[in-house]
Design a protein around this motif. Structure first.
Motif, PDB file in Angstrom:
ATOM      1  N   ALA A 179      -4.184  11.218  -4.658  1.00  0.00           N
ATOM      2  CA  ALA A 179      -2.921  11.945  -4.495  1.00  0.00           C
ATOM      3  C   ALA A 179      -3.028  13.378  -4.998  1.00  0.00           C
ATOM      4  N   ALA A 233       1.433   6.816  -6.874  1.00  0.00           N
ATOM      5  CA  ALA A 233       0.384   7.803  -7.174  1.00  0.00           C
ATOM      6  C   ALA A 233       0.896   9.218  -6.950  1.00  0.00           C
ATOM      7  N   SER A 234       1.709   9.416  -5.923  1.00  0.00           N
ATOM      8  CA  SER A 234       2.217  10.768  -5.650  1.00  0.00           C
ATOM      9  C   SER A 234       3.179  11.242  -6.736  1.00  0.00           C
ATOM     10  N   ARG A 280       2.258   1.806  -3.482  1.00  0.00           N
ATOM     11  CA  ARG A 280       1.204   2.272  -4.396  1.00  0.00           C
ATOM     12  C   ARG A 280       0.918   3.745  -4.155  1.00  0.00           C
ATOM     13  N   SER A 281       0.902   4.150  -2.905  1.00  0.00           N
ATOM     14  CA  SER A 281       0.682   5.563  -2.576  1.00  0.00           C
ATOM     15  C   SER A 281       1.812   6.427  -3.135  1.00  0.00           C
ATOM     16  N   ASP A 335      -4.895  -0.149  -7.215  1.00  0.00           N
ATOM     17  CA  ASP A 335      -5.642   0.864  -6.465  1.00  0.00           C
ATOM     18  C   ASP A 335      -5.973   2.032  -7.397  1.00  0.00           C
ATOM     19  N   ALA A 389      -6.046   5.691  -6.120  1.00  0.00           N
ATOM     20  CA  ALA A 389      -4.857   6.311  -5.520  1.00  0.00           C
ATOM     21  C   ALA A 389      -4.401   7.542  -6.302  1.00  0.00           C
ATOM     22  N   GLU A 400       0.817  -1.219   0.000  1.00  0.00           N
ATOM     23  CA  GLU A 400       0.000   0.000   0.000  1.00  0.00           C
ATOM     24  C   GLU A 400       0.852   1.271   0.000  1.00  0.00           C
ATOM     25  N   ARG A 401       1.942   1.280   0.772  1.00  0.00           N
ATOM     26  CA  ARG A 401       2.796   2.478   0.816  1.00  0.00           C
ATOM     27  C   ARG A 401       3.449   2.747  -0.533  1.00  0.00           C
TER      28      ARG A 401
END
Length: 161
Positions: free
Chosen positions: A121, A105-106, A101-102, A114, A117, A98-99
Motif C-alpha cells: 500500500a 493496509a491503505s 485487507r487491502s 497478508d 499488504a 482480500e478487499r
C-alpha cells in the motif's frame, strides 16, 4: 508480560511510579499526534505506526518525521473479538476478505493474513518516513494484548487501587 496475579504484584510498584507523575493524559493518540503534526506539540510523540502510514498512503507530507520502533514494552497488536454473531462475521471478514485487507493496509495497518499488504500500500509513495517492511524480520517484537481482566487490574495498579 503480565498474565497472572503474581506478575501483576511484581510490576504494580513500577506501574504506579511511572504513571503517577504524568497528570491528565489524552485518551487517544490522535490528539498528541495532531499537535505534533501542526508543530505545537512535543518534538517526540508516541503514536501508532498506522497514523503515519495513513499520511503517506494519502500522499500527505510527513516533513522530516522519523519513525522509531520501540521494543515490546510499548507495542501491541490489534485484536478483533466478536461478541455477537455479527461481530464474529466482521472478524472473519477482516481476516479473510482480500478487499478489506487491502483497505486495512491503505489506512496503515498490517493485516496478519497478508503481511505484504502494508508495504504494498505504501510502495511508490514519496516520504522521508521509513517503515520496517517486516516487523518480525526487523526484530521488532510486539507484546500480546493482555486479557481484559488483567488489563483492568493493570489500570487499577496505575491508579494506585
Amino acid at each position: 508480560m503480565v498474565a497472572d496475579d503474581a506478575a501483576l504484584a511484581r510490576v504494580t510498584p513500577l506501574v504506579r511510579t511511572l504513571t503517577q507523575m504524568q497528570g491528565d493524559q489524552k485518551t487517544s493518540s490522535d490528539g498528541p499526534y495532531r499537535d505534533f503534526l501542526s508543530g505545537i506539540g512535543d518534538p517526540l510523540v508516541l503514536v501508532y505506526e498506522s497514523q503515519v502510514a495513513a499520511l503517506v498512503a494519502q500522499g500527505r507530507s510527513t516533513g522530516d518525521l522519523v519513525v522509531l520502533y520501540p521494543d515490546t514494552t510499548v507495542s501491541s497488536d490489534h485484536t478483533v473479538i466478536g461478541l455477537t454473531p455479527d461481530g464474529d462475521r466482521l472478524a472473519r471478514l477482516l481476516r479473510d476478505d482480500e478487499r478489506l485487507r487491502s483497505l486495512e493496509a491503505s489506512y496503515g495497518f498490517r493485516p496478519q493474513a497478508d503481511p505484504g499488504a502494508f508495504t504494498g500500500a505504501l510502495s511508490g509513495r514519496q516520504s522521508p518516513a521509513v517503515f520496517a517492511p517486516d516487523l518480525s524480520a526487523a526484530g521488532i517484537r510486539q507484546a500480546p494484548v493482555p486479557a481484559v481482566g488483567m488489563l483492568s487490574k493493570l489500570i487499577d495498579a496505575a491508579k494506585g487501587r
